[in-house]
Design a protein around this motif. Structure first.
Motif, mmCIF file in Angstrom:
data_model
loop_
_atom_site.group_PDB
_atom_site.id
_atom_site.type_symbol
_atom_site.label_atom_id
_atom_site.label_comp_id
_atom_site.label_asym_id
_atom_site.label_seq_id
_atom_site.Cartn_x
_atom_site.Cartn_y
_atom_site.Cartn_z
ATOM 1 N N LYS A 139 -24.945 44.724 33.245
ATOM 2 C CA LYS A 139 -25.969 45.774 33.222
ATOM 3 C C LYS A 139 -26.317 46.146 31.783
ATOM 4 O O LYS A 139 -25.441 46.201 30.912
ATOM 5 C CB LYS A 139 -25.479 47.036 33.940
ATOM 6 C CG LYS A 139 -24.793 46.808 35.274
ATOM 7 C CD LYS A 139 -25.666 46.137 36.312
ATOM 8 C CE LYS A 139 -24.924 46.064 37.643
ATOM 9 N NZ LYS A 139 -25.692 45.282 38.656
ATOM 10 N N ASP A 140 -27.586 46.444 31.544
ATOM 11 C CA ASP A 140 -27.982 47.083 30.296
ATOM 12 C C ASP A 140 -27.681 48.563 30.412
ATOM 13 O O ASP A 140 -27.599 49.111 31.518
ATOM 14 C CB ASP A 140 -29.461 46.837 30.013
ATOM 15 C CG ASP A 140 -29.758 45.365 29.770
ATOM 16 O OD1 ASP A 140 -29.060 44.749 28.952
ATOM 17 O OD2 ASP A 140 -30.679 44.827 30.417
ATOM 18 N N VAL A 141 -27.517 49.227 29.263
ATOM 19 C CA VAL A 141 -26.946 50.579 29.270
ATOM 20 C C VAL A 141 -27.714 51.536 28.363
ATOM 21 O O VAL A 141 -28.015 51.204 27.207
ATOM 22 C CB VAL A 141 -25.470 50.542 28.812
ATOM 23 C CG1 VAL A 141 -24.902 51.946 28.669
ATOM 24 C CG2 VAL A 141 -24.620 49.719 29.784
ATOM 25 N N TYR A 142 -28.021 52.712 28.892
ATOM 26 C CA TYR A 142 -28.398 53.867 28.067
ATOM 27 C C TYR A 142 -27.211 54.821 28.134
ATOM 28 O O TYR A 142 -26.874 55.339 29.204
ATOM 29 C CB TYR A 142 -29.660 54.546 28.589
ATOM 30 C CG TYR A 142 -30.186 55.622 27.666
ATOM 31 C CD1 TYR A 142 -31.241 55.367 26.789
ATOM 32 C CD2 TYR A 142 -29.628 56.905 27.656
ATOM 33 C CE1 TYR A 142 -31.728 56.354 25.945
ATOM 34 C CE2 TYR A 142 -30.106 57.892 26.818
ATOM 35 C CZ TYR A 142 -31.149 57.617 25.953
ATOM 36 O OH TYR A 142 -31.624 58.590 25.103
ATOM 37 N N LEU A 143 -26.570 55.042 26.987
ATOM 38 C CA LEU A 143 -25.321 55.802 26.932
ATOM 39 C C LEU A 143 -25.514 57.108 26.179
ATOM 40 O O LEU A 143 -25.939 57.107 25.023
ATOM 41 C CB LEU A 143 -24.233 54.959 26.254
ATOM 42 C CG LEU A 143 -22.870 55.602 26.017
ATOM 43 C CD1 LEU A 143 -22.181 55.925 27.341
ATOM 44 C CD2 LEU A 143 -21.983 54.687 25.167
ATOM 45 N N GLN A 144 -25.176 58.211 26.829
ATOM 46 C CA GLN A 144 -25.214 59.485 26.119
ATOM 47 C C GLN A 144 -24.232 59.462 24.951
ATOM 48 O O GLN A 144 -23.173 58.841 25.005
ATOM 49 C CB GLN A 144 -24.880 60.635 27.060
ATOM 50 C CG GLN A 144 -26.097 61.356 27.596
ATOM 51 C CD GLN A 144 -27.009 61.883 26.503
ATOM 52 O OE1 GLN A 144 -26.560 62.381 25.465
ATOM 53 N NE2 GLN A 144 -28.309 61.768 26.722
ATOM 54 N N LYS A 145 -24.577 60.163 23.892
ATOM 55 C CA LYS A 145 -23.670 60.279 22.761
ATOM 56 C C LYS A 145 -22.598 61.326 23.094
ATOM 57 O O LYS A 145 -22.805 62.152 24.001
ATOM 58 C CB LYS A 145 -24.416 60.607 21.463
ATOM 59 C CG LYS A 145 -25.332 61.839 21.562
ATOM 60 C CD LYS A 145 -24.568 63.135 21.480
ATOM 61 C CE LYS A 145 -25.245 64.234 22.235
ATOM 62 N NZ LYS A 145 -24.337 65.351 22.548
#
Length: 456
Positions: A139-145
């Motif tokens: 999966k591609d990921v958008y990760l919160q900081k």
């Protein structure tokens, strides 16, 4: 081998526009019906405040992206998320929409082959673990900081992303705000002369919190929520509200995060690295001190002051004085200064408020801000929408504006300051080896034990 780790990393992770990060052999799934070239099917992991206010709205506005699954260890929250997403799409499409699958365990969501990418909006202590599992699941990921709870976890996360060839965007949305890019370009191109000092001003966190043990809600998988951190009794002030989506107490507990130094510092120190061209490096000396609560549940740092020296001679200072000065980043050079902030922008309804001017970009001389960047000068990666940049890069397989290694280095700078606050003495850091020099005590704080079965 003559090539240094730093040179290798910069070649491997260069953040310029158009740099491909996909593997040489493209998986067959890329050309399937759910391919990025058609529609990106997204799963949201963690459906609390930041997911509802920022991350899910950041992607569902794009017609080529569709949230088809949500996961949360709180059954009430996952039900709310399904209703929220379904309600948005029902209104958008003008008919009832029920295409959202719910999960308690994020691993089950990752096993869903229809999902191409995930939003990770969990508490900080779960960030690195879920990101690693997600890229390994394709999966591609958008990760919160921030990227991680420790420097070791961040290194594992960045390495896993690099090996996988997946697109990971950290939620440092300031990079997609014009004023921050402009400020960094002006600094990089010498508009304030030689950069000498940087001051990062952060908001603070109050002490308090009720530590009295409470019954665990039946709708809440508390053991999994704790994850790899030690077991401690449940109390609502340690977790999140059971009613509504106000600012959660875990943000103020060191077990789950380092406090504002990573919570907001991950944004600002990322901008510092961008302006100094130190995105793949870090400081060489760190010192600092902080006030820590002596009673109550919430134990993250209070007022603090830190100082970092980089190998270019620039001193970067951190402080919590935003009750008197505006939150933001002040760059001071030999010929002037630039101050940059978010202005009136906030990611969620209950972001901390600070005193001072809301003007987003200021300078010692207004002419600095109208200076044109020449064709042969440094032009930084331009993005106008952070979630949109991620989605476009998921489709194109080009490098996004805030990839894993850049995010890891920004988070590391914050965690190094936190270690210095704890030890209250000067530390010497090797940004290539990512180790303290001749300091076993400090090196022991780069990692921490993980509670099974959530270890990694």
């Amino acid at each position: 081998m003559s090539t240094t780790r730093r040179e290798f990393l910069k070649r491997t992770f260069t953040a310029g526009v158009g740099v491909l990060v996909a593997p040489t052999i493209v998986p067959a799934s890329v050309f399937g019906p759910n391919a990025p070239s058609n529609r990106i099917h997204i799963g949201a992991i963690g459906t609390g405040r930041i997911s509802r206010d920022h991350d899910m709205p950041g992607v569902w506005k794009y017609d080529y992206a569709r949230i088809i699954a949500v996961a949360d260890v709180d059954a009430n929250r996952v039900a709310d998320a399904k209703k929220l997403v379904g309600g948005y799409y029902s209104k958008k499409f003008g008919k009832s929409y029920s295409g959202v699958t719910t999960y308690e365990n994020y691993e089950d969501l990752l096993a869903n082959k229809e999902i191409d990418a995930v939003l990770i909006s969990t508490p900080d202590h779960w960030h690195a673990k879920i990101a690693i599992d997600a890229v390994r699941a394709g999966k591609d990921v958008y990760l919160q900081k921030p990227t991680s709870l420790t420097i070791e976890e961040g290194r594992k996360m960045s390495d896993a992303v690099n090996v996988s060839g997946r697109i990971l965007q950290i939620g440092s949305q300031q990079r997609s705000m014009e004023q921050f890019r402009v400020a960094c370009e002006l600094v990089r191109n010498g508009r304030i002369g030689r950069l000498k000092e940087v001051e990062v001003r952060l908001p603070g966190d109050p002490p308090g919190g009720n530590a009295t043990e409470m019954p665990i809600p039946k709708n809440f998988n508390y053991d999994m929520w704790l994850g790899q951190t030690p077991y401690v009794p449940y109390t609502v002030d340690r977790v999140h509200p059971q009613q509504g989506y106000g600012r959660p107490g875990w943000l103020r507990c060191e077990q789950f995060g380092a406090g504002m130094i990573t919570g907001w510092g991950a944004h600002h120190f990322d901008i510092v690295h961008w302006a100094m061209d130190k995105e793949y490096s870090g400081p060489v000396e760190i010192s600092g001190h902080a006030e820590f609560p002596t009673q109550g549940l919430w134990n993250v740092h209070g007022d603090y002051a830190t100082e970092m020296l980089y190998d270019n001679g620039v001193i970067v200072r951190g402080t919590t004085n935003t009750d008197k000065k505006p939150n933001g980043v002040l760059f001071t050079g030999s010929e002037g200064w630039i101050f940059v902030s978010r202005g009136n922008y906030s990611a969620s309804a209950n972001d901390p408020k600070t005193a001072g001017s809301s003007q987003a970009l200021q300078a010692s001389d207004p002419k600095i801000l109208t200076s044109k960047i020449g064709e042969n000068e440094v032009h930084l990666y331009k993005s106008t929408d952070h979630h949109g940049n991620w989605l476009e890069c998921v489709r194109s397989r080009k490098q996004n504006i805030t990839p894993a290694e850049v995010a890891h280095r920004s988070c590391s700078a914050c965690l190094l300051q936190h270690i210095a606050m704890k030890l209250n003495r000067k530390l010497y850091w090797d940004p290539v080896l990512e180790r303290f020099k001749n300091d076993d005590e400090a090196n022991s704080m780069i990692a921490r034990p993980h509670r099974p079965p959530y270890n990694f």
